[in-house]
Design an enzyme around this catalytic site. Structure first.
Site, PDB file in Angstrom:
ATOM      1  N   HIS A   1     -21.594  38.435  52.034  1.00  0.00           N
ATOM      2  CA  HIS A   1     -22.547  37.307  52.004  1.00  0.00           C
ATOM      3  C   HIS A   1     -23.057  37.039  50.598  1.00  0.00           C
ATOM      4  O   HIS A   1     -23.120  35.888  50.174  1.00  0.00           O
ATOM      5  CB  HIS A   1     -23.761  37.607  52.890  1.00  0.00           C
TER       6      HIS A   1
ATOM      7  N   GLY B   1     -28.124  43.280  60.231  1.00  0.00           N
ATOM      8  CA  GLY B   1     -27.992  43.136  58.790  1.00  0.00           C
ATOM      9  C   GLY B   1     -28.333  41.711  58.390  1.00  0.00           C
ATOM     10  O   GLY B   1     -28.198  40.792  59.200  1.00  0.00           O
TER      11      GLY B   1
ATOM     12  N   GLN C   1     -28.710  34.211  53.228  1.00  0.00           N
ATOM     13  CA  GLN C   1     -28.961  33.680  54.571  1.00  0.00           C
ATOM     14  C   GLN C   1     -30.380  33.160  54.746  1.00  0.00           C
ATOM     15  O   GLN C   1     -30.656  32.433  55.698  1.00  0.00           O
ATOM     16  CB  GLN C   1     -28.688  34.758  55.628  1.00  0.00           C
TER      17      GLN C   1
ATOM     18  N   CYS D   1     -22.428  36.787  63.257  1.00  0.00           N
ATOM     19  CA  CYS D   1     -23.265  36.559  62.077  1.00  0.00           C
ATOM     20  C   CYS D   1     -24.427  35.661  62.491  1.00  0.00           C
ATOM     21  O   CYS D   1     -24.225  34.691  63.208  1.00  0.00           O
ATOM     22  CB  CYS D   1     -22.409  35.873  61.004  1.00  0.00           C
ATOM     23  N   LEU D   2     -25.626  35.999  62.045  1.00  0.00           N
ATOM     24  CA  LEU D   2     -26.799  35.200  62.417  1.00  0.00           C
ATOM     25  C   LEU D   2     -26.689  33.766  61.893  1.00  0.00           C
ATOM     26  O   LEU D   2     -27.305  32.863  62.443  1.00  0.00           O
ATOM     27  CB  LEU D   2     -28.081  35.857  61.882  1.00  0.00           C
TER      28      LEU D   2
ATOM     29  N   HIS E   1     -19.957  43.455  55.399  1.00  0.00           N
ATOM     30  CA  HIS E   1     -20.246  42.087  55.852  1.00  0.00           C
ATOM     31  C   HIS E   1     -21.370  41.478  55.000  1.00  0.00           C
ATOM     32  O   HIS E   1     -21.276  40.330  54.566  1.00  0.00           O
ATOM     33  CB  HIS E   1     -20.632  42.136  57.344  1.00  0.00           C
ATOM     34  N   GLU E   2     -22.417  42.274  54.752  1.00  0.00           N
ATOM     35  CA  GLU E   2     -23.561  41.756  53.991  1.00  0.00           C
ATOM     36  C   GLU E   2     -23.234  41.609  52.498  1.00  0.00           C
ATOM     37  O   GLU E   2     -23.688  40.657  51.858  1.00  0.00           O
ATOM     38  CB  GLU E   2     -24.797  42.642  54.183  1.00  0.00           C
TER      39      GLU E   2
HETATM   40 NI    NI Z   1     -23.560  37.536  58.518  1.00  0.00          NI
END
Ligand code: NI
Length: 185
Positions: free
Chosen positions: A141, A46, A51, A95-96, A137-138
């Protein structure tokens, strides 16, 4: 398609609330394609617009490489809105934007989500378990929220060293990143 650098923990853009998309433009479609390419290059499931330094309410998801989710098609959600939440289960998240940090977060197991697709048509889906978790989660963000925010002070403390390293850009990732000091939006 381009692979975009991913903003790391500490970058201000990750703490901002993204703005609703009002229409689908060629630029937005390109941005979504780039987000898919970026997510895949980073082996993520995701990715949210924040991000990659953009404050539009757009998220992309692809869980089809995860066992049991092979049938779930890649999703691009514009202006996603969680209509209802049910159940609760603890699961590990990463998380990236926060490399090498993983911890358990309790989230609802079933959600209903309304969003606009890339034709700007309203869609409504029900999502369960991992897919529900990734969507939440997204969506967090694009509201400036990170999974770390759900951890207790003592849990967060355990990650402090790594978080400090991330903020200073002292992490090695297999994908391009932007650390705090370079992150000007
Ligand atoms: Ni994340």
């Amino acid at each position: 398609m381009s692979i975009l650098p991913i903003y790391l923990y500490g970058a201000e853009v990750l703490r901002k609330k993204a703005k609703p998309v009002t229409k689908v433009t060629d630029e937005l479609i390109e941005q979504i394609m780039n987000m898919f390419a970026t997510m895949r290059a980073a082996q993520g499931i995701g990715l949210a617009a924040n991000q990659v330094g953009s404050l539009e309410r757009v998220i992309v998801i692809d869980v089809s490489d995860v066992e049991g989710y092979e049938e779930v098609k890649p999703l691009a959600l514009i202006n996603p809105e969680i209509l209802s939440r049910e159940g609760g289960e603890e699961g590990e998240e990463g998380c990236l934007s926060i490399p090498e940090v993983r911890d358990k977060v309790t989230r609802p197991t079933t959600i209903r989500v309304k969003y606009k697709d890339t034709n700007f048509q309203v869609q409504e889906i029900e999502a369960y378990n991992l897919l529900a978790r990734v969507i939440m989660h997204e969506v967090d963000h694009i509201n400036g929220v990170l999974f770390l925010d759900y951890l207790s002070a003592s849990e967060r403390k355990l990650h402090k060293e790594q978080l400090d390293k991330i903020k200073q850009g002292e992490v090695e990732t297999s994908y391009p990143v932007v650390a705090m000091e370079e992150a000007v939006v």
